[in-house]
Scaffold this active site. Structure first.
Site, PDB file in Angstrom:
ATOM      1  N   LYS A  17      58.388  52.640  10.254  1.00 57.16           N
ATOM      2  CA  LYS A  17      59.551  53.119   9.495  1.00 57.16           C
ATOM      3  C   LYS A  17      59.221  54.455   8.819  1.00 57.16           C
ATOM      4  O   LYS A  17      60.022  55.387   8.844  1.00 57.16           O
ATOM      5  CB  LYS A  17      59.969  52.064   8.447  1.00 57.16           C
ATOM      6  CG  LYS A  17      60.647  50.860   9.082  1.00 57.16           C
ATOM      7  CD  LYS A  17      60.826  49.695   8.130  1.00 57.16           C
ATOM      8  CE  LYS A  17      61.379  48.498   8.896  1.00 57.16           C
ATOM      9  NZ  LYS A  17      61.467  47.264   8.098  1.00 57.16           N
ATOM     10  N   GLN A  61      59.793  45.148   2.315  1.00 56.50           N
ATOM     11  CA  GLN A  61      59.498  44.549   3.615  1.00 56.50           C
ATOM     12  C   GLN A  61      59.386  43.025   3.456  1.00 56.50           C
ATOM     13  O   GLN A  61      58.609  42.538   2.641  1.00 56.50           O
ATOM     14  CB  GLN A  61      58.190  45.129   4.178  1.00 56.50           C
ATOM     15  CG  GLN A  61      57.843  44.646   5.567  1.00 56.50           C
ATOM     16  CD  GLN A  61      58.873  45.076   6.613  1.00 56.50           C
ATOM     17  OE1 GLN A  61      59.279  46.216   6.684  1.00 56.50           O
ATOM     18  NE2 GLN A  61      59.305  44.121   7.430  1.00 56.50           N
ATOM     19  N   ASP A  97      68.843  47.932   3.518  1.00 57.41           N
ATOM     20  CA  ASP A  97      68.810  46.788   4.444  1.00 57.41           C
ATOM     21  C   ASP A  97      70.170  46.086   4.493  1.00 57.41           C
ATOM     22  O   ASP A  97      70.429  45.302   5.411  1.00 57.41           O
ATOM     23  CB  ASP A  97      67.735  45.774   4.004  1.00 57.41           C
ATOM     24  CG  ASP A  97      66.419  45.949   4.756  1.00 57.41           C
ATOM     25  OD1 ASP A  97      66.452  46.491   5.877  1.00 57.41           O
ATOM     26  OD2 ASP A  97      65.378  45.523   4.228  1.00 57.41           O
TER      27      ASP A  97
END
Ligand code: NAD
Length: 293
Positions: free
Chosen positions: A58, A102, A125
């Site tokens: 990422k 994460q 997200d």
């Protein structure tokens, strides 16, 4: 069955993701010209090897698109309070536009408390309940990256999705449910098939579009598909073969391509789209952020 000459065509996630990343880089250039430097904060708790790989990728892709990345690493022993304090600092920092923690976090930390501590305007997200609710109500909110990427693959493959019958297999909060919502917004008729569905293959055979997010290697084969169906395989499963470990999807690719008209390979289908849409969400968040005087 397709003849060998008419096997399903591959939906090239790498190529489409490259197009999306090009769009992101262009948006970054426009924002930078206005004095806004899109920035993504990635928080990693512990040393889960898979999570480390995801975070590294990422950050790498963010840099390639011109997005500033800020990495915060915490030990697996850190308390929930310590993690929430890091999130609070990132929330308060006007130079940070996107925050991603994460997942999974260590078992002693309440995942929902972490997700809901993130400012919804920075929740790239799209997992915060405010964004989930907004998505269901058709508002313009940050939307989970994998389903957004799947929608782009479908739009590039099928054009207008209106009126098509879509079957989503799997009902997780991060893929199945938002996927079904996005397909509904695109005017599909949508069925969700899950572990308690009766005769899942028969339900799936009704579909023009099949999106599979289950986590079971090669669960879906040609016998589940209507001829000409478009198949999006979200699954990523590591299996052992005589030639060593291999990544496969939830769809038996070699079987399904005998019947489908188009299919995503694994790897190289949905995977690259997820990061591309994470970065798209970051520039979207940056473009809506209050301007720093
Ligand atoms: P999950 O475990 O949270 O959910 C799986 C879902 O599958 C559940 O809703 C369950 O009801 C359903 N299910 C289980 N067995 C079934 C069966 N026999 N028939 C029909 N439905 C069944 O999983 P998830 O987080 O949604 O992930 C699913 C897969 O997608 C995994 O392989 C994961 O690694 C992969 N994934 C890939 C990406 C990507 O970027 N490509 C992103 C997220 C998840």
């Amino acid at each position: 069955m397709n003849s060998p000459a008419t096997l399903a065509r591959d939906i090239d996630g790498k190529a489409i993701a490259a197009t999306v990343l090009g769009e992101v880089a262009e948006q970054v250039r426009e924002l930078t010209a206005q004095g806004i430097h899109p920035a993504l904060a990635v928080v990693l708790v512990g040393d889960n090897p898979a999570s480390q790989v995801y975070v590294r990728n990422k950050i790498l892709r963010a840099g390639e698109a011109g997005i500033v990345s800020i990495e915060r690493r915490l030990p697996s022993t850190c308390s929930q309070q310590e993690l929430l304090e890091v999130i609070a600092m990132l929330n308060a920092d006007p130079g940070v536009h996107g925050i991603l923690v994460q997942l999974p976090v260590p078992a002693h930390i309440d995942e929902a408390a972490v997700i809901h501590a993130i400012d919804p305007a920075k929740d790239v997200d799209g997992f915060h309940r405010e964004n989930v609710g907004g998505l269901v109500q058709g508002q313009d909110v940050l939307t989970p990256c994998t389903p957004s990427g799947c929608m782009r693959l479908l739009e590039e493959t099928c054009g207008d999705l209106s009126g098509k019958h879509a079957v989503v297999i799997g009902r997780s909060n991060i893929v199945g449910k938002p996927m079904a919502t996005l397909l509904l917004q695109a005017h599909c008729s949508v069925s969700i098939v899950h572990s308690r569905s009766v005769d899942a293959p028969a339900l799936c055979r009704l579909a023009d579009i099949v999106v599979v997010a289950v986590g079971k290697p090669k669960l879906i084969d040609a016998s589940w598909l209507k001829p000409g169906a478009v198949v999006i395989d979200v699954g990523i499963n590591r299996i052992d073969t005589p030639h060593g470990p291999k990544l496969v999807g939830d769809v038996d690719y070699n079987s399904a391509r005998l019947v489908a008209s188009a299919i995503t390979p694994v790897p190289g289908g949905v995977g690259p789209m997820t990061i591309a849409y994470l970065l798209k969400n970051t520039v979207l968040a940056a473009s809506k952020a209050p301007r720093i005087a």
